[in-house]
Motif scaffolding. Structure first.
Motif, PDB file in Angstrom:
ATOM      1  N   SER A 153       4.836 -21.030  -3.278  1.00 34.58           N
ATOM      2  CA  SER A 153       5.976 -20.928  -4.196  1.00 34.58           C
ATOM      3  C   SER A 153       7.163 -21.717  -3.670  1.00 34.58           C
ATOM      4  O   SER A 153       7.867 -22.388  -4.439  1.00 34.58           O
ATOM      5  N   ALA A 154       7.387 -21.661  -2.366  1.00 29.12           N
ATOM      6  CA  ALA A 154       8.493 -22.403  -1.763  1.00 29.12           C
ATOM      7  C   ALA A 154       8.298 -23.908  -1.948  1.00 29.12           C
ATOM      8  O   ALA A 154       9.238 -24.617  -2.301  1.00 29.12           O
ATOM      9  N   VAL A 155       7.088 -24.378  -1.741  1.00 28.04           N
ATOM     10  CA  VAL A 155       6.792 -25.806  -1.902  1.00 28.04           C
ATOM     11  C   VAL A 155       7.012 -26.240  -3.347  1.00 28.04           C
ATOM     12  O   VAL A 155       7.624 -27.281  -3.601  1.00 28.04           O
ATOM     13  N   LYS A 156       6.554 -25.444  -4.295  1.00 26.81           N
ATOM     14  CA  LYS A 156       6.748 -25.784  -5.705  1.00 26.81           C
ATOM     15  C   LYS A 156       8.237 -25.874  -6.047  1.00 26.81           C
ATOM     16  O   LYS A 156       8.660 -26.790  -6.754  1.00 26.81           O
ATOM     17  N   ALA A 157       9.013 -24.935  -5.550  1.00 25.26           N
ATOM     18  CA  ALA A 157      10.454 -24.946  -5.815  1.00 25.26           C
ATOM     19  C   ALA A 157      11.114 -26.168  -5.181  1.00 25.26           C
ATOM     20  O   ALA A 157      11.959 -26.823  -5.800  1.00 25.26           O
ATOM     21  N   MET A 158      10.714 -26.516  -3.962  1.00 25.22           N
ATOM     22  CA  MET A 158      11.298 -27.681  -3.289  1.00 25.22           C
ATOM     23  C   MET A 158      10.885 -28.978  -3.979  1.00 25.22           C
ATOM     24  O   MET A 158      11.676 -29.922  -4.043  1.00 25.22           O
ATOM     25  N   GLY A 181      26.252 -22.730  16.848  1.00 27.40           N
ATOM     26  CA  GLY A 181      25.539 -22.651  18.121  1.00 27.40           C
ATOM     27  C   GLY A 181      24.103 -23.116  18.045  1.00 27.40           C
ATOM     28  O   GLY A 181      23.578 -23.439  16.977  1.00 27.40           O
ATOM     29  N   PRO A 182      23.466 -23.134  19.212  1.00 29.42           N
ATOM     30  CA  PRO A 182      22.109 -23.673  19.326  1.00 29.42           C
ATOM     31  C   PRO A 182      21.065 -22.932  18.488  1.00 29.42           C
ATOM     32  O   PRO A 182      20.054 -23.512  18.114  1.00 29.42           O
ATOM     33  N   ALA A 183      21.306 -21.685  18.169  1.00 32.24           N
ATOM     34  CA  ALA A 183      20.340 -20.925  17.375  1.00 32.24           C
ATOM     35  C   ALA A 183      20.208 -21.491  15.960  1.00 32.24           C
ATOM     36  O   ALA A 183      19.226 -21.226  15.271  1.00 32.24           O
ATOM     37  N   PHE A 184      21.172 -22.325  15.549  1.00 36.16           N
ATOM     38  CA  PHE A 184      21.165 -22.885  14.215  1.00 36.16           C
ATOM     39  C   PHE A 184      20.717 -24.346  14.196  1.00 36.16           C
ATOM     40  O   PHE A 184      20.951 -25.057  13.223  1.00 36.16           O
ATOM     41  N   ARG A 185      20.054 -24.784  15.253  1.00 30.18           N
ATOM     42  CA  ARG A 185      19.611 -26.180  15.349  1.00 30.18           C
ATOM     43  C   ARG A 185      18.707 -26.578  14.170  1.00 30.18           C
ATOM     44  O   ARG A 185      18.821 -27.688  13.646  1.00 30.18           O
ATOM     45  N   SER A 186      17.839 -25.679  13.743  1.00 26.44           N
ATOM     46  CA  SER A 186      16.953 -26.018  12.624  1.00 26.44           C
ATOM     47  C   SER A 186      17.755 -26.238  11.342  1.00 26.44           C
ATOM     48  O   SER A 186      17.412 -27.098  10.529  1.00 26.44           O
ATOM     49  N   MET A 231      31.601 -29.110  -8.501  1.00 27.51           N
ATOM     50  CA  MET A 231      30.334 -29.697  -8.069  1.00 27.51           C
ATOM     51  C   MET A 231      30.026 -29.360  -6.611  1.00 27.51           C
ATOM     52  O   MET A 231      28.869 -29.153  -6.277  1.00 27.51           O
ATOM     53  N   ARG A 232      31.060 -29.308  -5.758  1.00 32.02           N
ATOM     54  CA  ARG A 232      30.822 -29.011  -4.334  1.00 32.02           C
ATOM     55  C   ARG A 232      30.140 -27.657  -4.148  1.00 32.02           C
ATOM     56  O   ARG A 232      29.236 -27.517  -3.336  1.00 32.02           O
ATOM     57  N   HIS A 233      30.596 -26.658  -4.900  1.00 31.92           N
ATOM     58  CA  HIS A 233      30.028 -25.321  -4.743  1.00 31.92           C
ATOM     59  C   HIS A 233      28.577 -25.275  -5.196  1.00 31.92           C
ATOM     60  O   HIS A 233      27.741 -24.611  -4.571  1.00 31.92           O
ATOM     61  N   VAL A 234      28.274 -25.992  -6.261  1.00 32.53           N
ATOM     62  CA  VAL A 234      26.895 -26.068  -6.748  1.00 32.53           C
ATOM     63  C   VAL A 234      26.023 -26.781  -5.715  1.00 32.53           C
ATOM     64  O   VAL A 234      24.896 -26.351  -5.424  1.00 32.53           O
ATOM     65  N   ALA A 235      26.532 -27.849  -5.140  1.00 27.56           N
ATOM     66  CA  ALA A 235      25.783 -28.592  -4.120  1.00 27.56           C
ATOM     67  C   ALA A 235      25.536 -27.718  -2.887  1.00 27.56           C
ATOM     68  O   ALA A 235      24.430 -27.731  -2.330  1.00 27.56           O
ATOM     69  N   ARG A 236      26.550 -26.961  -2.470  1.00 24.72           N
ATOM     70  CA  ARG A 236      26.371 -26.056  -1.317  1.00 24.72           C
ATOM     71  C   ARG A 236      25.285 -25.025  -1.614  1.00 24.72           C
ATOM     72  O   ARG A 236      24.440 -24.738  -0.769  1.00 24.72           O
ATOM     73  N   ALA A 237      25.321 -24.468  -2.828  1.00 28.33           N
ATOM     74  CA  ALA A 237      24.324 -23.471  -3.205  1.00 28.33           C
ATOM     75  C   ALA A 237      22.926 -24.080  -3.220  1.00 28.33           C
ATOM     76  O   ALA A 237      21.959 -23.463  -2.750  1.00 28.33           O
ATOM     77  N   LEU A 238      22.813 -25.296  -3.732  1.00 29.28           N
ATOM     78  CA  LEU A 238      21.522 -25.974  -3.792  1.00 29.28           C
ATOM     79  C   LEU A 238      20.955 -26.222  -2.393  1.00 29.28           C
ATOM     80  O   LEU A 238      19.792 -25.906  -2.117  1.00 29.28           O
ATOM     81  N   VAL A 239      21.765 -26.783  -1.517  1.00 26.79           N
ATOM     82  CA  VAL A 239      21.285 -27.089  -0.166  1.00 26.79           C
ATOM     83  C   VAL A 239      20.966 -25.797   0.591  1.00 26.79           C
ATOM     84  O   VAL A 239      19.956 -25.711   1.297  1.00 26.79           O
ATOM     85  N   SER A 240      21.792 -24.785   0.429  1.00 26.85           N
ATOM     86  CA  SER A 240      21.536 -23.504   1.093  1.00 26.85           C
ATOM     87  C   SER A 240      20.243 -22.868   0.595  1.00 26.85           C
ATOM     88  O   SER A 240      19.471 -22.307   1.385  1.00 26.85           O
ATOM     89  N   THR A 241      20.000 -22.957  -0.699  1.00 24.35           N
ATOM     90  CA  THR A 241      18.757 -22.413  -1.259  1.00 24.35           C
ATOM     91  C   THR A 241      17.553 -23.200  -0.752  1.00 24.35           C
ATOM     92  O   THR A 241      16.531 -22.605  -0.382  1.00 24.35           O
ATOM     93  N   ALA A 242      17.666 -24.510  -0.720  1.00 20.63           N
ATOM     94  CA  ALA A 242      16.567 -25.335  -0.198  1.00 20.63           C
ATOM     95  C   ALA A 242      16.304 -25.015   1.269  1.00 20.63           C
ATOM     96  O   ALA A 242      15.145 -24.958   1.697  1.00 20.63           O
ATOM     97  N   ALA A 243      17.367 -24.776   2.043  1.00 26.11           N
ATOM     98  CA  ALA A 243      17.189 -24.407   3.452  1.00 26.11           C
ATOM     99  C   ALA A 243      16.458 -23.075   3.568  1.00 26.11           C
ATOM    100  O   ALA A 243      15.568 -22.915   4.406  1.00 26.11           O
ATOM    101  N   PHE A 244      16.820 -22.132   2.723  1.00 30.05           N
ATOM    102  CA  PHE A 244      16.118 -20.848   2.719  1.00 30.05           C
ATOM    103  C   PHE A 244      14.641 -21.042   2.420  1.00 30.05           C
ATOM    104  O   PHE A 244      13.772 -20.475   3.098  1.00 30.05           O
ATOM    105  N   LEU A 245      14.334 -21.846   1.414  1.00 29.45           N
ATOM    106  CA  LEU A 245      12.939 -22.100   1.052  1.00 29.45           C
ATOM    107  C   LEU A 245      12.173 -22.743   2.200  1.00 29.45           C
ATOM    108  O   LEU A 245      11.021 -22.397   2.472  1.00 29.45           O
ATOM    109  N   LEU A 290      13.058 -22.904   5.573  1.00 28.09           N
ATOM    110  CA  LEU A 290      13.137 -22.308   6.909  1.00 28.09           C
ATOM    111  C   LEU A 290      12.672 -20.857   6.983  1.00 28.09           C
ATOM    112  O   LEU A 290      12.509 -20.324   8.080  1.00 28.09           O
ATOM    113  N   SER A 291      12.430 -20.233   5.836  1.00 26.90           N
ATOM    114  CA  SER A 291      11.957 -18.842   5.843  1.00 26.90           C
ATOM    115  C   SER A 291      10.496 -18.789   6.252  1.00 26.90           C
ATOM    116  O   SER A 291       9.704 -19.661   5.897  1.00 26.90           O
ATOM    117  N   GLY A 292      10.165 -17.749   6.965  1.00 24.87           N
ATOM    118  CA  GLY A 292       8.786 -17.559   7.394  1.00 24.87           C
ATOM    119  C   GLY A 292       7.889 -17.133   6.247  1.00 24.87           C
ATOM    120  O   GLY A 292       8.359 -16.684   5.193  1.00 24.87           O
TER     121      GLY A 292
END
Length: 90
Positions: free
Chosen positions: A27-32, A65-70, A1-15, A17-19
């Motif tokens: 499409s990003a909003v619909k997926a989120m 580091g600070p570049a990853f604050r978002s 379950m941990r790996h699935v949760a990591r993948a989910l949160v990482s995918t949501a972050a991509f949706l 935080l991507s420009g």
């Protein structure tokens, strides 16, 4: 379950935080929205794992580091912003 949760949160972050030049915003909003819907009825164990993963990912981003604050802010607010809750608890 941990790996699935990591993948989910990482995918949501991509949706989130991507420009707009990387991903269509509509499409990003619909997926989120679908992710949020699915997270509205977790069982207690799933909720606990997901919350723990969010904390781990925030710590990892903070260490990068600070570049990853978002990313830190995204992970720290994920559970609330995506409406994650145990089924039956509003």
């Amino acid at each position: 379950m941990r790996h699935v949760a990591r993948a989910l949160v990482s995918t949501a972050a991509f949706l989130e935080l991507s420009g707009d030049d990387v991903l269509d915003p509509d499409s990003a909003v619909k997926a989120m929205e679908q992710i949020a819907h699915d997270l509205s009825a977790l069982d207690t164990a799933e909720y606990s794992v997901l919350a723990g993963v969010c904390s781990e990912l925030a710590d990892e981003a903070r260490s990068a580091g600070p570049a990853f604050r978002s990313h830190v802010e995204f992970c720290e607010s994920f559970m609330e912003n995506f409406g994650a809750r145990v089924a039956g608890n509003a």
